[in-house]
Design a protein around this motif. Structure first.
Motif, short mmCIF file in Angstrom:
data_model
loop_
_atom_site.label_atom_id
_atom_site.label_comp_id
_atom_site.label_asym_id
_atom_site.label_seq_id
_atom_site.Cartn_x
_atom_site.Cartn_y
_atom_site.Cartn_z
N SER A 142 36.88 -12.01 -58.83
CA SER A 142 36.94 -13.14 -58.19
C SER A 142 36.65 -13.40 -57.06
O SER A 142 35.51 -13.80 -56.77
CB SER A 142 37.00 -14.32 -59.61
OG SER A 142 38.90 -14.11 -59.25
N VAL A 143 37.24 -12.85 -56.37
CA VAL A 143 37.06 -12.61 -55.00
C VAL A 143 35.64 -12.08 -54.85
O VAL A 143 34.74 -12.51 -53.56
CB VAL A 143 38.12 -12.44 -54.01
CG1 VAL A 143 37.71 -12.08 -52.68
CG2 VAL A 143 39.29 -12.78 -54.44
N VAL A 199 41.56 -11.94 -60.09
CA VAL A 199 41.35 -12.27 -59.58
C VAL A 199 40.71 -11.68 -58.15
O VAL A 199 39.97 -11.94 -57.12
CB VAL A 199 42.88 -12.72 -58.72
CG1 VAL A 199 42.81 -13.23 -57.27
CG2 VAL A 199 43.38 -13.83 -59.55
N LEU A 249 32.89 -13.97 -55.56
CA LEU A 249 32.41 -15.63 -54.44
C LEU A 249 31.90 -15.07 -53.50
O LEU A 249 31.05 -15.48 -53.37
CB LEU A 249 34.45 -15.85 -54.11
CG LEU A 249 34.41 -17.37 -53.79
CD1 LEU A 249 33.73 -18.17 -54.71
CD2 LEU A 249 35.94 -17.83 -53.66
N ASN A 291 45.85 -9.71 -61.91
CA ASN A 291 45.46 -9.44 -59.85
C ASN A 291 44.37 -8.85 -59.64
O ASN A 291 43.40 -9.47 -59.44
CB ASN A 291 46.84 -8.22 -60.03
CG ASN A 291 46.12 -7.86 -58.37
OD1 ASN A 291 46.08 -9.02 -57.67
ND2 ASN A 291 45.95 -6.65 -58.55
#
Lengths: 272, 290
Positions: A37-38, A34, A41, A31
């Motif tokens: 990575s968001v 992620v 991005l 989690n």
């Protein structure tokens, strides 16, 4: 307890809370990755937007390409710090009020504002601070910036003030939850605020925009949060603006504290 | 008689129960309940809608500064006024195509096991979600009408008046495609929950990326090739970019026809995909406990 010992105690508590939330975060490593990575991005999107804009324009409101890049990095780092330290905590406040779970926190022998707004650290946003700093460093390299101790010190001071001002606004908005239990829109108000701070304040020019810019600089000084530190570092060093930022920080921290305590006085427990 | 455990594990029965009026009545009842639910927090909702417009002010000011800095009248075929009109129109596109909570809701039903209600009740899950969403969208559009009318009234100078009837018809079609692609795309993402119990993270990545690749942030034409052409082949453009350029009359003739055909194809693709994923997901789904 003298102020020094009191500060040391709160620092110790903060360290313990930070260690606790980090261990919780590491229990769900997938989690965490992620979440990071968001954020990567999101930074990539901001940089892509910036690249597209400067492929067609030489400057935006007087900010050239590397200066604007520095601004983007400064916003990303500052916003990351705010999200990491306070956003989740403040967001949860309305739920605490609604369920009455706030009672348990108010009974603790510790400052209520500290406990409510600093309870958890969202480590998933910590890399934003580094990524933002990386973008700022890249921008400084692009403009062949030479180290200047005065500018650097002023930048660090105004950056800290920017974080404090943003925190004060967040506390003001959070306090409203005592009366308006469902504060989903109030958190949206926060996003509105951060969108105001996202661009150079020089874009507020012209017949109707200039008064608006003045309003958000002197009356509700959200525009200075990123603008002043970025300006100090890569554009003109304006001592008057720095001084104003210091005064605004002290005033807003005091006002938000008073308002928060006033809100707590109006709190009526929902439980039992 | 089928034992209850077996019934839970069986795929949903075909919609054999009830005559047409009963089926209509059933979905009308869902529509009404969803409508009432949406109206409960109207003050909060209205406030949120108004606030959402405020970043538009900074966007207008930023683009004005970008055009002033470029010293050009037009960027990638968009004049300043068209650019602002485009960005305003993408909000309308997103009003139709954004589906907050849809994929997360589907995944939660799988995880918590509440999805079994669709297996034992004479109701199709995708059908239920679609009607529920239409009700929410209608209330949202009705309640946003005043703030949007106000916004477009204030910003009317960015538009060259209303487009002709034919363009308005094409625009309505493009918005319908935006809704269908948006709904079935997100429903398909939610179905991934049958394989991975936690899709929230995946959803965050998809939604963040969608903000850029759908053209919500800027017109896709501004991107360099091959990105611009590539993104126009993907379904995401139908959620923001395509309806906006149709309204502005920038997609005409063959380009418009190809765009609409692409939208219909992507709609069909996601309708089939969500169905297939649902069927396959149910086959591997196992419910435990009461």
């Amino acid at each position: 307890m003298n102020p020094l010992a009191r500060s040391a105690r709160y620092l110790r508590i903060l360290r313990a809370l930070a260690a606790h939330t980090l261990s919780r975060e590491l229990a769900f490593r997938g989690n965490f990755l992620v979440k990071v990575s968001v954020e990567v991005l999101w930074l990539a999107i901001m940089l892509a937007f910036y690249k597209v804009v400067f492929a067609r324009s030489s400057n935006v409101a007087g900010w050239n390409e590397p200066q604007y890049l520095f601004f983007v990095g400064c916003f990303f780092a500052l916003n990351g710090l705010i999200e990491m330290l306070f956003l989740d905590n403040c967001n949860e406040f309305s739920e605490l009020v609604r369920t009455g779970d706030l009672d348990a926190l108010l009974l603790k022998p510790i400052d209520e504002q500290f406990l409510i707004t600093c309870r958890r650290i969202d480590w998933g946003c910590a890399p934003n601070v580094f990524m933002g700093s990386g973008v700022m460093a890249m921008a400084l390299y692009q403009m062949s910036w030479r180290f200047d101790p005065v500018k650097s010190a002023a930048f660090l001071a105004t950056f800290a003030c920017g974080v404090a001002i943003a925190y004060a606004f967040m506390v003001l908005l959070t306090s409203l939850s005592v009366w308006m239990v469902r504060n989903q829109s109030l958190m949206e108000m926060w996003w509105l605020f951060s969108s105001l701070a996202r661009y150079p304040k020089e874009i507020f020019s012209g017949r109707w925009a200039e008064p608006l810019g003045m309003f958000f600089t002197y009356f509700i000084p959200i525009l200075i949060v990123v603008n002043v530190p970025a300006n100090v570092m890569v554009r003109a060093f304006d001592p008057a603006m720095v001084l104003m930022m210091l005064v605004a920080t002290a005033a807003l921290l005091w006002i938000s504290r008073r308002f928060f305590l006033f809100a707590l006085e109006s709190y009526r427990s929902a439980s039992s | 008689m089928t034992p209850p455990e077996a019934a839970i594990l069986m795929p949903p029965p075909p919609r054999a129960i009830g005559s047409l009026p009963l089926a209509v009545k059933k979905y009308l009842a869902i529509f009404r309940a969803s409508l009432l639910e949406r109206m409960t927090y109207r003050a909060d909702f209205l406030l949120g809608t108004i606030l959402r417009f405020l970043p538009m002010v900074t966007t207008i000011l930023l683009w004005r500064a970008i055009y002033a800095g470029s010293g050009q009248q037009s960027l990638a075929g968009f004049r300043y006024r068209e650019m602002i009109a485009y960005l305003l129109l993408t909000n309308i596109s997103r009003m139709f195509s954004s589906m907050p909570g849809l994929a997360g809701g589907v995944a939660r039903e799988v995880r918590e096991g509440t999805i079994k209600r669709y297996m034992i009740q004479p109701m199709d899950m995708i059908g239920y979600l679609l009607v529920y969403r239409i009700a929410h969208k209608i209330t949202y559009i009705i309640m946003s009408f005043i703030p949007y009318a106000l916004l477009f009234g204030v910003c009317h100078s960015f538009f060259d008046g209303f487009p002709d009837l034919a363009t308005l018809g094409e625009y309505a079609l493009a918005l319908a495609i935006a809704f269908v692609v948006g709904f079935f795309f997100e429903a398909s993402v939610g179905m991934v929950g049958f394989w991975f119990l936690e899709v929230t993270s995946l959803l965050y990545i998809v939604m963040t990326l969608n903000f850029f690749v759908s053209g919500h942030m800027l017109p896709l034409d501004l991107l360099p090739e091959p990105w611009s052409g590539l993104l126009k082949l993907l379904p995401f453009q139908y959620m923001a970019y395509f309806p906006a350029v149709v309204f502005l009359g920038k997609a005409k003739g063959a380009e418009l026809a190809w765009g609409l055909a692409g939208g219909v194809l992507w709609s069909a693709f996601f309708i089939v995909l969500s169905r297939v994923l649902y069927r396959r997901g149910l086959r591997r789904y196992s419910a435990f406990g009461g």
